[in-house]
Design a protein around this motif. Sequence first.
Motif, PDB file in Angstrom:
ATOM      1  N   GLU A  85     -63.809 -10.075 -37.291  1.00  0.00           N
ATOM      2  CA  GLU A  85     -62.573  -9.693 -36.609  1.00  0.00           C
ATOM      3  C   GLU A  85     -62.812  -9.586 -35.100  1.00  0.00           C
ATOM      4  O   GLU A  85     -62.048 -10.100 -34.287  1.00  0.00           O
ATOM      5  N   TRP A 109     -57.580 -15.291 -41.864  1.00  0.00           N
ATOM      6  CA  TRP A 109     -56.823 -15.773 -43.024  1.00  0.00           C
ATOM      7  C   TRP A 109     -57.601 -15.455 -44.283  1.00  0.00           C
ATOM      8  O   TRP A 109     -58.670 -16.007 -44.513  1.00  0.00           O
ATOM      9  N   TRP A 110     -57.020 -14.580 -45.047  1.00  0.00           N
ATOM     10  CA  TRP A 110     -57.681 -13.960 -46.178  1.00  0.00           C
ATOM     11  C   TRP A 110     -58.287 -14.947 -47.166  1.00  0.00           C
ATOM     12  O   TRP A 110     -59.375 -14.753 -47.663  1.00  0.00           O
ATOM     13  N   ALA A 147     -56.916  -8.183 -29.251  1.00  0.00           N
ATOM     14  CA  ALA A 147     -56.727  -6.853 -29.807  1.00  0.00           C
ATOM     15  C   ALA A 147     -57.308  -6.765 -31.204  1.00  0.00           C
ATOM     16  O   ALA A 147     -57.223  -7.705 -31.990  1.00  0.00           O
ATOM     17  N   VAL A 148     -57.915  -5.627 -31.488  1.00  0.00           N
ATOM     18  CA  VAL A 148     -58.377  -5.339 -32.843  1.00  0.00           C
ATOM     19  C   VAL A 148     -57.651  -4.088 -33.299  1.00  0.00           C
ATOM     20  O   VAL A 148     -57.683  -3.068 -32.621  1.00  0.00           O
ATOM     21  N   PHE A 149     -56.940  -4.191 -34.382  1.00  0.00           N
ATOM     22  CA  PHE A 149     -56.376  -2.994 -34.997  1.00  0.00           C
ATOM     23  C   PHE A 149     -57.202  -2.733 -36.243  1.00  0.00           C
ATOM     24  O   PHE A 149     -57.206  -3.558 -37.153  1.00  0.00           O
ATOM     25  N   LEU A 199     -58.519 -22.163 -36.072  1.00  0.00           N
ATOM     26  CA  LEU A 199     -57.099 -21.943 -35.784  1.00  0.00           C
ATOM     27  C   LEU A 199     -56.938 -21.240 -34.437  1.00  0.00           C
ATOM     28  O   LEU A 199     -56.107 -21.625 -33.613  1.00  0.00           O
ATOM     29  N   LYS A 242     -55.900  -3.712 -39.641  1.00  0.00           N
ATOM     30  CA  LYS A 242     -55.183  -4.980 -39.832  1.00  0.00           C
ATOM     31  C   LYS A 242     -56.164  -6.131 -39.598  1.00  0.00           C
ATOM     32  O   LYS A 242     -57.181  -5.961 -38.966  1.00  0.00           O
ATOM     33  N   THR A 243     -55.811  -7.287 -40.120  1.00  0.00           N
ATOM     34  CA  THR A 243     -56.701  -8.417 -39.914  1.00  0.00           C
ATOM     35  C   THR A 243     -55.955  -9.621 -39.374  1.00  0.00           C
ATOM     36  O   THR A 243     -54.795  -9.830 -39.680  1.00  0.00           O
ATOM     37  N   GLN A 244     -56.624 -10.377 -38.526  1.00  0.00           N
ATOM     38  CA  GLN A 244     -56.020 -11.618 -38.068  1.00  0.00           C
ATOM     39  C   GLN A 244     -56.699 -12.812 -38.715  1.00  0.00           C
ATOM     40  O   GLN A 244     -56.379 -13.946 -38.433  1.00  0.00           O
TER      41      GLN A 244
END
Lengths: 333, 264
Positions: free
Chosen positions: A166, A110-111, A101-103, A121, A106-108
Motif C-alpha cells: 500500500e 486491486w484485491w 494518501a494511505v488510509f 495501473l 482502506k486499500t487502493q
Amino acid sequence: MNIIKVKNISKEYKISKHENGFIGYIKHILNPKTETFKAVQNISFEIKEGEIVGYLGENGAGKSTTIKMLTGLLTPTSGEIEVNGIVPYKNRIENNFQIGAVFGQKTQLWWDLPVIESFKLIGSLYKMSKKEYESNLNWIIEKLELQELLNKQVKNLSLGQKMKCEIAATFLHKPKIVYLDEPTIGLDVLVKENIRKFIKEVNKEFHTTILLTTHDIKDVEELCDRIILIDKGCIIYDGSINTFKIKYSNNDFVTIFKKESESYIAKIKMNNEMQIVEETKNYIKIKYNSQKISIVEIIDLFKKYYTIENVETNEAKFEEILKDIYRGHTNVE
Amino acid sequence: MLNNYFGIIKSSFKKGFVYKIDNLLSIVNRIIEVSVLIFIWKAIYGGTVSINGMNLETLIVYYAVAYSLNHIMTWGINEYIASSIKNGRINMELLYPIDYMKYFFCYKLGMVLRQVMIISMPTFIILSVLFHINLSFHFINILFFVLITFLSIIIIFFIELIFGLMTFYTTSDWGLQVLKKSLITILSGAIAPLEFFPTIIAKIMNILPFTDLIYSPTTTLLGMNSITGISIILIRQFIWILVLYSISKVIYNTAIKNITIYGG
C-alpha cells in the motif's frame, strides 16, 4: 515555503436523528430530523515543504475529516485550503497528481489481482513514462523489499505485506505531499520499523512533505519534528514535541536517594506543587510540577533533614502527557 | 496519452479471469435458462407454424442471442460502486488522478470485453450447437447489431451508475440491485420478444430505454428491422444516452458534494 495552507476551515455534518422504537421509526420517516455535528471548527495551520508533521488527537477528534478536506474528498463548510497552489476540493484531479494518501483501513490495491498489476495501473493512471515507471518501481521494490510479493494476489498477503504494498503504491509516483492516516495500524514491530525507516528516507531524499496521523506514539517520536494536536475539532497545540513536553509535563518525577533510614517527612514543609509518591528506607519518590517548582528547590527542602546521596529525575513521557490531555486532566489553552 | 484509460480497461479485464469456476457456472446457468424457455415454447407451438408472426426457429435464435447478451446487461458495475461506497474504497478511487465517471466507464468496458469473450461467446456457440442454429446472418445486420449493442452498453452503463450512486442515499444496495435486475429482465425483452406482450405494454416498453438493451440488437441481427426501424432505434438510443448522462451527472455531483464516507 509553505506548501500546505489551511485557513479557518470548519466542517459540519448533518446527522439524522433517530428515536427509539417503532413509533420513533415511523416519526423519522414522516418527519426526518437532523442534527448538525461540527467535526472541525475554525482551524488554521501551515506546513513547510519537506516537513513531517504529526497530526494527533483522540478517535473522533476530527483528524480524518481534516485529511479528507486536504485531499479534496470533502469540501469544507467554510474556510480556505491551498495545497501547493491548488485548491484541492475545486481541482481534485489536478491535486491528485501531486499527492499520495494511505488510509490505514482502506486499500487502493486491486484485491483479486497480483500486486504488480495494481502498480502497473498506477503507472498508467499517473501518466508515467515507461522509463520513469520502471526506475520508480525498482527503487521502491528495493527500499521496501517487495520482490517476492509482486506476483502474489493481494488477497493472499498478510496485513504487514499488504501495508508495505500500500505504501509502495502511494509513493510510486513520487508525490510531493503524502497524507498518512494511521499507516502502522495493527502491524508488528519489525514492519513498523521498516515503514518508518522508509518514510524517513523518502523525506530526506525527495523533500516530500508528510502529514501523519497515528495512535502509535513511537511513530510520532521517531518521525515528526512538529506536532499538531486536535481535540473536539479545535487545534489545541501546534509546535515541536520538546516544547510540548516542557509546556505540559506537569507531573515530572524526582527520586532522592538518602542515607538515613528514619523518616523526617512530617517535618518538611510541603507545598501544593509537590507530592510524595513513595517512601522507602533508601529513597523518596516525589511527583512535582516542573513549571512551578524546580528540582533545586526540592533538594534544598530535603537537604535540611537528609544526607542526600544521589538524585534521579524522570521526565514525563510524551505518551503520559497525551493521556492526561485526552482524559481532561491537563488544561490546554 | 490515453494510457491511463487503457490501464483501467486492462486491469478490469484481467480481474474476471481469476474466478474460473464462477465464469463456468455463469455459462451453465445461461444455457439451462435458455433450454427451459425453448422447451416450453416448443410445447406451446406444438404444430403451429407461427405465433405473433414468429416461427419457432426464429424464436430459438432470438433466445440464444438474447441470453448471450443478457449476462452483459444484468451483471454490471452498480454492485461494484455500491460496495465501494459501503466499505469506503471510494475514498481511494476518488484519489486517482482521473474523473470518477471516466474511471467507471473504463472499468465497465473492461468488464464487458471479458464478459463477451468468456461468457457470451461461449454461451452462444454452445447454444448454436445444441439447437442447430443457422448462423447465416447478413453482414449489414451484424454491423448494425454491433453498433446498437455498443450504444446499449453506454445506456446500461449510465443506468448502473445511477443505481450504484443511489447507495449514497439509501446506504443499502440490495433492493436497488434486485430492482435493476428485474426491470431489465422483464422490460428488455429477455423473457419474451415484445411481440408477445399486450399492445399497450409493448408500446410503453418501446419508449423506455430497456428494450434497446436486448430486444433491439437481437431483432436487428435476425433481420427483423427495416432501415427505418434501425434508424428509429439509433435515434432513441442517442436520446436516452443524453437523458441518462444528464441524470447521472446531477446525481453524481450532488452525491459527491454531500459525501459522508462511511467508516472513519
